[in-house]
Design a protein around this motif. Structure first.
Motif, PDB file in Angstrom:
ATOM      1  N   ALA A 112       9.100  15.382 -27.322  1.00  0.00           N
ATOM      2  CA  ALA A 112       8.470  16.619 -26.852  1.00  0.00           C
ATOM      3  C   ALA A 112       7.060  16.371 -26.317  1.00  0.00           C
ATOM      4  CB  ALA A 112       8.430  17.650 -27.978  1.00  0.00           C
ATOM      5  N   MET A 113       6.262  15.571 -27.007  1.00  0.00           N
ATOM      6  CA  MET A 113       4.894  15.309 -26.549  1.00  0.00           C
ATOM      7  C   MET A 113       4.894  14.421 -25.310  1.00  0.00           C
ATOM      8  SD  MET A 113       2.941  17.175 -28.301  1.00  0.00           S
ATOM      9  CE  MET A 113       1.359  16.574 -27.752  1.00  0.00           C
ATOM     10  N   ARG A 114       5.809  13.496 -25.230  1.00  0.00           N
ATOM     11  CA  ARG A 114       5.897  12.650 -24.032  1.00  0.00           C
ATOM     12  C   ARG A 114       6.355  13.474 -22.824  1.00  0.00           C
ATOM     13  NH1 ARG A 114       5.269   7.266 -24.858  1.00  0.00           N
ATOM     14  NH2 ARG A 114       5.066   6.661 -27.038  1.00  0.00           N
ATOM     15  N   GLN A 115       7.205  14.453 -23.049  1.00  0.00           N
ATOM     16  CA  GLN A 115       7.610  15.349 -21.972  1.00  0.00           C
ATOM     17  C   GLN A 115       6.421  16.194 -21.511  1.00  0.00           C
ATOM     18  OE1 GLN A 115      10.903  17.349 -23.817  1.00  0.00           O
ATOM     19  NE2 GLN A 115      12.262  15.590 -23.561  1.00  0.00           N
ATOM     20  N   LEU A 116       5.617  16.654 -22.463  1.00  0.00           N
ATOM     21  CA  LEU A 116       4.415  17.405 -22.112  1.00  0.00           C
ATOM     22  C   LEU A 116       3.467  16.528 -21.292  1.00  0.00           C
ATOM     23  CD1 LEU A 116       3.153  20.244 -22.626  1.00  0.00           C
ATOM     24  CD2 LEU A 116       1.871  19.166 -24.485  1.00  0.00           C
ATOM     25  N   TYR A 117       3.300  15.278 -21.706  1.00  0.00           N
ATOM     26  CA  TYR A 117       2.466  14.325 -20.971  1.00  0.00           C
ATOM     27  C   TYR A 117       2.971  14.192 -19.533  1.00  0.00           C
ATOM     28  CZ  TYR A 117      -0.063   9.983 -19.909  1.00  0.00           C
ATOM     29  OH  TYR A 117      -0.879   9.037 -19.344  1.00  0.00           O
ATOM     30  N   PHE A 118       4.270  14.011 -19.385  1.00  0.00           N
ATOM     31  CA  PHE A 118       4.853  13.816 -18.063  1.00  0.00           C
ATOM     32  C   PHE A 118       4.572  15.009 -17.150  1.00  0.00           C
ATOM     33  CE2 PHE A 118       8.308  13.891 -14.953  1.00  0.00           C
ATOM     34  CZ  PHE A 118       8.181  12.621 -14.417  1.00  0.00           C
ATOM     35  N   VAL A 119       4.700  16.219 -17.685  1.00  0.00           N
ATOM     36  CA  VAL A 119       4.472  17.428 -16.886  1.00  0.00           C
ATOM     37  C   VAL A 119       3.001  17.536 -16.472  1.00  0.00           C
ATOM     38  CG1 VAL A 119       4.495  19.954 -16.958  1.00  0.00           C
ATOM     39  CG2 VAL A 119       6.450  18.669 -17.838  1.00  0.00           C
ATOM     40  N   HIS A 141       5.030  24.133 -23.619  1.00  0.00           N
ATOM     41  CA  HIS A 141       3.865  24.238 -24.507  1.00  0.00           C
ATOM     42  C   HIS A 141       4.071  25.374 -25.509  1.00  0.00           C
ATOM     43  CE1 HIS A 141      -0.234  25.340 -25.730  1.00  0.00           C
ATOM     44  NE2 HIS A 141      -0.437  24.035 -25.678  1.00  0.00           N
ATOM     45  N   ALA A 142       4.562  26.509 -25.044  1.00  0.00           N
ATOM     46  CA  ALA A 142       4.799  27.654 -25.931  1.00  0.00           C
ATOM     47  C   ALA A 142       5.822  27.314 -27.011  1.00  0.00           C
ATOM     48  CB  ALA A 142       5.251  28.860 -25.114  1.00  0.00           C
ATOM     49  N   ALA A 143       6.865  26.590 -26.644  1.00  0.00           N
ATOM     50  CA  ALA A 143       7.883  26.197 -27.631  1.00  0.00           C
ATOM     51  C   ALA A 143       7.293  25.260 -28.684  1.00  0.00           C
ATOM     52  CB  ALA A 143       9.062  25.531 -26.925  1.00  0.00           C
ATOM     53  N   LEU A 144       6.459  24.327 -28.252  1.00  0.00           N
ATOM     54  CA  LEU A 144       5.815  23.429 -29.209  1.00  0.00           C
ATOM     55  C   LEU A 144       4.925  24.210 -30.175  1.00  0.00           C
ATOM     56  CD1 LEU A 144       4.873  20.415 -26.932  1.00  0.00           C
ATOM     57  CD2 LEU A 144       6.434  20.379 -28.881  1.00  0.00           C
ATOM     58  N   LEU A 145       4.165  25.150 -29.655  1.00  0.00           N
ATOM     59  CA  LEU A 145       3.312  25.972 -30.525  1.00  0.00           C
ATOM     60  C   LEU A 145       4.141  26.778 -31.513  1.00  0.00           C
ATOM     61  CD1 LEU A 145       0.502  27.442 -28.238  1.00  0.00           C
ATOM     62  CD2 LEU A 145       0.229  25.876 -30.171  1.00  0.00           C
ATOM     63  N   ALA A 146       5.257  27.316 -31.065  1.00  0.00           N
ATOM     64  CA  ALA A 146       6.103  28.140 -31.918  1.00  0.00           C
ATOM     65  C   ALA A 146       6.747  27.330 -33.041  1.00  0.00           C
ATOM     66  CB  ALA A 146       7.181  28.828 -31.084  1.00  0.00           C
ATOM     67  N   LEU A 147       7.040  26.060 -32.771  1.00  0.00           N
ATOM     68  CA  LEU A 147       7.735  25.229 -33.755  1.00  0.00           C
ATOM     69  C   LEU A 147       6.799  24.465 -34.679  1.00  0.00           C
ATOM     70  CD1 LEU A 147      10.535  23.752 -31.484  1.00  0.00           C
ATOM     71  CD2 LEU A 147      10.747  25.569 -33.184  1.00  0.00           C
ATOM     72  N   CYS A 148       5.587  24.332 -34.287  1.00  0.00           N
ATOM     73  CA  CYS A 148       4.655  23.458 -34.996  1.00  0.00           C
ATOM     74  C   CYS A 148       3.946  24.180 -36.127  1.00  0.00           C
ATOM     75  CB  CYS A 148       3.638  22.933 -33.985  1.00  0.00           C
ATOM     76  SG  CYS A 148       2.510  21.752 -34.681  1.00  0.00           S
ATOM     77  N   GLU A 149       3.845  23.500 -37.264  1.00  0.00           N
ATOM     78  CA  GLU A 149       3.087  24.020 -38.403  1.00  0.00           C
ATOM     79  C   GLU A 149       1.971  23.072 -38.811  1.00  0.00           C
ATOM     80  OE1 GLU A 149       5.806  24.853 -41.553  1.00  0.00           O
ATOM     81  OE2 GLU A 149       6.745  26.516 -40.496  1.00  0.00           O
ATOM     82  N   ASN A 150       1.977  21.865 -38.318  1.00  0.00           N
ATOM     83  CA  ASN A 150       0.981  20.860 -38.657  1.00  0.00           C
ATOM     84  C   ASN A 150      -0.344  21.202 -37.973  1.00  0.00           C
ATOM     85  OD1 ASN A 150      -0.413  18.239 -37.614  1.00  0.00           O
ATOM     86  ND2 ASN A 150       0.678  17.624 -39.472  1.00  0.00           N
ATOM     87  N   ARG A 151      -1.418  21.276 -38.760  1.00  0.00           N
ATOM     88  CA  ARG A 151      -2.721  21.700 -38.246  1.00  0.00           C
ATOM     89  C   ARG A 151      -3.230  20.774 -37.138  1.00  0.00           C
ATOM     90  NH1 ARG A 151      -4.663  25.620 -36.563  1.00  0.00           N
ATOM     91  NH2 ARG A 151      -3.469  26.555 -38.200  1.00  0.00           N
ATOM     92  N   GLU A 152      -3.083  19.469 -37.305  1.00  0.00           N
ATOM     93  CA  GLU A 152      -3.560  18.524 -36.291  1.00  0.00           C
ATOM     94  C   GLU A 152      -2.838  18.729 -34.960  1.00  0.00           C
ATOM     95  OE1 GLU A 152      -4.315  13.727 -35.703  1.00  0.00           O
ATOM     96  OE2 GLU A 152      -3.332  14.438 -37.522  1.00  0.00           O
ATOM     97  N   ALA A 161      12.862  24.330 -37.344  1.00  0.00           N
ATOM     98  CA  ALA A 161      13.780  25.024 -36.445  1.00  0.00           C
ATOM     99  C   ALA A 161      13.447  26.502 -36.451  1.00  0.00           C
ATOM    100  CB  ALA A 161      15.227  24.792 -36.877  1.00  0.00           C
ATOM    101  N   ALA A 162      13.448  27.084 -35.289  1.00  0.00           N
ATOM    102  CA  ALA A 162      13.099  28.524 -35.173  1.00  0.00           C
ATOM    103  C   ALA A 162      14.265  29.381 -35.600  1.00  0.00           C
ATOM    104  CB  ALA A 162      12.697  28.848 -33.749  1.00  0.00           C
TER     105      ALA A 162
END
Length: 136
Positions: free
Chosen positions: A49-56, A78-89, A135-136
């Motif tokens: 997911a992060m490598r795909q974000l990098y590519f875009v 980006h919105a999907a990553l924010l929705a799925l992420c709970e890690n503060r960093e 998972a959402a």
């Protein structure tokens, strides 16, 4: 800014691709968006997911005069990553990345994304107790 290139190396400047035939140093005397060949991710390497974000975001930097299509990919990803992420960093990083992209500071956004690659890798390897992706 002075950039040194090896023979055969490419540099991507404001959508143009330049390849040098011998070792050379160039000086960029105004603000330009550029990537060195070693910083360019191929589509086949965008496997997380992060490598795909990098590519875009890389697409935005490589052709800054037409970011419409990459931005259409960036926003939902980006919105999907924010929705799925709970890690503060990861959340802090994603918010910073969005601010950088919003202010067309694509190179800085790419650096911030690269800094999160090890965090993502640890998450994918199950090394983090506080899993940032649910998972959402």
């Amino acid at each position: 800014m002075k950039v040194s290139l090896r023979a055969g190396e490419r540099i991507y400047i404001n959508g143009a691709v330049l390849r040098v035939d011998r070792k050379v140093s160039i000086e960029l005397v105004n603000d330009v968006m550029f990537l060195l060949e070693g910083q360019v991710m191929q589509a086949s390497d965008a496997t997380t997911a992060m490598r795909q974000l990098y590519f875009v975001v890389q697409l935005m930097l490589m052709n800054p005069t037409d970011v419409r299509d990459p931005m259409a990919l960036y926003r939902p990803h980006h919105a999907a990553l924010l929705a799925l992420c709970e890690n503060r960093e990861m959340l802090d990083g994603l918010n910073a990345i969005d601010e950088l992209v919003g202010s067309t500071r694509y190179f800085e956004a790419l650096k911030r994304i690269r800094a999160l690659f090890p965090v993502e890798q640890a998450i994918l390897a199950g090394a983090m107790i506080d899993s940032p992706f649910e998972a959402a």
